[in-house]
Design a protein around this motif. Structure first.
Motif: not given
Length: 125
Positions: A46-49, A64-73, A21-27, A51-54
């Motif tokens: 398919v997102v790549t570690q 931009g929100i980058n994917a912390p790891a590669s995978g399929e949404v 599960m991907v999101g942004i931190t409180d900071y 790279a911008e995903a959202a």
């Protein structure tokens, strides 16, 4: 038990059973200010570690929100489209952006754990 990892760009990924599960931190949400718009990826993309995903837009800026790891949404948090302020209210739980099925779990080795991330944030102050 889920394990959470962090990027230097203040994204997080909470991993459990081969998905994350991907999101942004409180900071990050604090730095952005009031979130007014969120653009989520399409399910199946398919997102790549690293790279911008959202995209998240606030009263201050768009980021931009980058994917912390590669995978399929595999899932997106549609509640953010109607109520983007959830990101400000509860970024680490209800304010998540998307979930991915991990492609290569070894990519997580390049991310920070909770303690390392907290030390990193302190170094920015």
């Amino acid at each position: 038990m889920p394990t959470t990892f962090y990027t230097k760009e203040h994204e997080f990924i909470r991993v459990e059973d081969g998905s994350g599960m991907v999101g942004i931190t409180d900071y990050a949400q604090g730095q952005l200010g009031d979130v007014v718009f969120v653009e989520l990826p399409l399910i199946g993309r398919v997102v790549t570690q690293g790279a911008e995903a959202a995209v998240v837009e606030s009263v201050k800026a768009a980021s931009g929100i980058n994917a912390p790891a590669s995978g399929e949404v595999i899932e997106v948090n549609n509640a953010l489209e109607e109520t983007p302020a959830i990101v400000n209210e509860d970024p680490l739980d209800k304010g998540w952006f998307f979930k991915i099925r991990l492609r290569d779990a070894t990519e997580l080795d390049s991310l920070m754990d909770e303690d390392a991330y907290q030390d990193y944030v302190k170094s920015l102050e």
